[in-house]
Motif scaffolding. Structure first.
Motif, PDB file in Angstrom:
ATOM      1  N   ASN A  31       0.817  -1.205   0.000  1.00 21.01           N
ATOM      2  CA  ASN A  31       0.000   0.000   0.000  1.00 21.01           C
ATOM      3  C   ASN A  31       0.853   1.259   0.000  1.00 21.01           C
ATOM      4  O   ASN A  31       1.964   1.276   0.540  1.00 21.01           O
ATOM      5  N   ASN A  32       0.323   2.323  -0.593  1.00 19.79           N
ATOM      6  CA  ASN A  32       0.976   3.630  -0.610  1.00 19.79           C
ATOM      7  C   ASN A  32       0.389   4.464   0.526  1.00 19.79           C
ATOM      8  O   ASN A  32      -0.787   4.839   0.485  1.00 19.79           O
ATOM      9  N   MET A  63      -8.264   5.022  -3.854  1.00 19.90           N
ATOM     10  CA  MET A  63      -7.529   6.185  -3.353  1.00 19.90           C
ATOM     11  C   MET A  63      -8.398   6.875  -2.311  1.00 19.90           C
ATOM     12  O   MET A  63      -9.516   7.313  -2.616  1.00 19.90           O
ATOM     13  N   SER A  91      -4.024   3.440  -1.966  1.00 24.48           N
ATOM     14  CA  SER A  91      -3.400   4.691  -1.532  1.00 24.48           C
ATOM     15  C   SER A  91      -4.225   5.317  -0.410  1.00 24.48           C
ATOM     16  O   SER A  91      -5.420   5.576  -0.593  1.00 24.48           O
ATOM     17  N   TYR A 147      -2.394  -2.733  -2.375  1.00 27.13           N
ATOM     18  CA  TYR A 147      -2.239  -1.803  -3.493  1.00 27.13           C
ATOM     19  C   TYR A 147      -3.281  -0.675  -3.453  1.00 27.13           C
ATOM     20  O   TYR A 147      -3.936  -0.343  -4.434  1.00 27.13           O
ATOM     21  N   ASN A 192      -4.111   8.561   2.350  1.00 27.62           N
ATOM     22  CA  ASN A 192      -3.475   9.808   2.760  1.00 27.62           C
ATOM     23  C   ASN A 192      -4.177  10.315   4.014  1.00 27.62           C
ATOM     24  O   ASN A 192      -5.296  10.825   3.954  1.00 27.62           O
TER      25      ASN A 192
END
Length: 391
Positions: A165-166, A206, A185, A183, A187
């Motif tokens: 994961n980002n 995302m 994202s 996988y 924030n």
């Protein structure tokens, strides 16, 4: 002692259609409902006092001294300290005179009898937030997620986040047991993120905080979510979503946009459905208020209020500031009306009513998809609403 969160007719009325089927304090706001938030913060058992046709599903304590708290009052430590300092037979009121809380004797036969007694009063001294309109839930949504997650994180550690994961600001992310997420994202630099037990976030999604995903909920592949957004349990999310509260068991699982909205239990959005959350003129948005039976201001951005058990057909276009009632089957071309009453069947004929027997069968069908069943008590509530439907 116990806490009783009490509804007022004005509070419940301003939150129709969401509060037709449940007490105000049962509404989701972030990770918890209001009831659950008070329980988690205080460590006390919380009861709900509401309308007679709803009360059967919400047991009350035996006759005893309790803390009565207005259900519209958001939990925080400072206001709770003031409530705990009340003497027996004392009221806590806002500076404008509104009743916030009381330490009073509860009588099952009289319920709010203390309002008729000449109790002593004190004015609140600390800052507090009182919710009176639906748009205020959205305005305080991110704050609720942040404060609720702080309560969860006390003495509890997050599950490890997979290296596929980002992640930005991992210290602000909390995963419960059983989360599946690869996988993706995340924030959390501008808002905390909570992922509930056994939730699934599919690859390519995302997500920006603040965000809370309920237990056993799913985020579909490639979903884009902006904070603050939260769900109850067993929800499914897809497409593009921003600043929206989903109560339990609801699906917005396909492409399309939904923003600045509050969605009840057991709602479904057909593929391609989108809403407007701001007017082309950027003027103030107005939404239908069931309590006053008039349009009221809801700020510059407000999308949709959607009552429990309602569903939208594929490619529906939802107007800015729309209110969809309880148990509606919404279909029809063009931009949808801003007010769709309870038990509506389509929009082309406003006198066409969703028949009770058919509506219950369809709800049962949807519940079976999530291994749930409609209870006799829920049917009684829906029968009451059907008999009093504003159509």
């Amino acid at each position: 002692m116990h806490i009783i969160l009490f509804d007022t007719s004005a509070l419940r009325g301003r939150f129709y259609p969401l509060s037709y089927t449940k007490p105000f304090a049962s509404l989701q706001m972030g990770i918890f409902s209001m009831k659950e938030w008070w329980e988690k913060m205080t460590g006390m058992q919380v009861f709900l006092l509401t309308e007679d046709y709803l009360q059967a599903g919400y047991p009350l304590p035996e006759n005893e001294w309790v803390y009565f708290i207005n259900a519209g009052l958001l939990p925080n430590r400072n206001i709770w300290n003031e409530i705990q300092n009340l003497q027996e037979g004392e009221l806590l009121k806002a500076r404008e005179g509104q009743l916030l809380a009381a330490k009073a004797n509860f009588d099952k036969n009289e319920k709010l009898a203390f309002l008729q007694i000449n109790y002593s009063e004190r004015k609140v001294e600390t800052d507090y937030i009182f919710i009176e309109r639906p748009y205020q839930l959205l305005q305080n949504h991110a704050r609720a997620i942040e404060e609720q997650l702080e309560l969860i994180m006390q003495g509890k550690n997050s599950q490890k986040i997979s290296s596929t994961n980002n992640i930005i600001a991992p210290e602000n992310i909390f995963l419960e047991e059983g989360v599946q997420m690869e996988y993706v994202s995340l924030n959390a630099s501008e808002g905390k993120i909570y992922i509930g037990k056994n939730a699934l976030i599919m690859e390519g999604s995302m997500i920006r905080g603040a965000f809370a995903l309920g237990e056993n909920s799913v985020v579909k592949m490639g979903t884009k979510i902006y904070g603050a957004t939260s769900t109850g349990k067993k929800c499914a999310l897809g497409g593009e979503i921003k600043n929206t509260i989903f109560n339990h068991f609801s699906n917005k699982a396909h492409d399309g946009y939904l923003g600045d909205s509050i969605v009840g239990n057991w709602c479904n959005f057909g593929a391609g459905t989108s809403n407007s959350n701001i007017k082309n003129t950027a003027n103030e948005v107005a939404v239908y208020d069931y309590f006053s039976k008039s349009m009221v201001a809801a700020g510059k951005k407000f999308g949709l209020l959607m009552g429990d058990y309602s569903r939208l057909a594929i490619n529906s276009s939802i107007n800015t500031g729309t209110s969809i009632g309880v148990c509606c089957n919404v279909f029809g071309g063009g931009l949808l009306p801003k007010h769709i009453p309870n038990f509506s069947w389509g929009i082309s004929n406003r006198n066409s009513k969703y028949q009770m027997e058919k509506a219950m069968q369809h709800i049962q069908n949807w519940m079976a998809l999530k291994a749930e069943k409609l209870s006799d008590w829920e049917i009684q509530i829906l029968q009451h609403i059907f008999d009093n439907a504003d159509i």
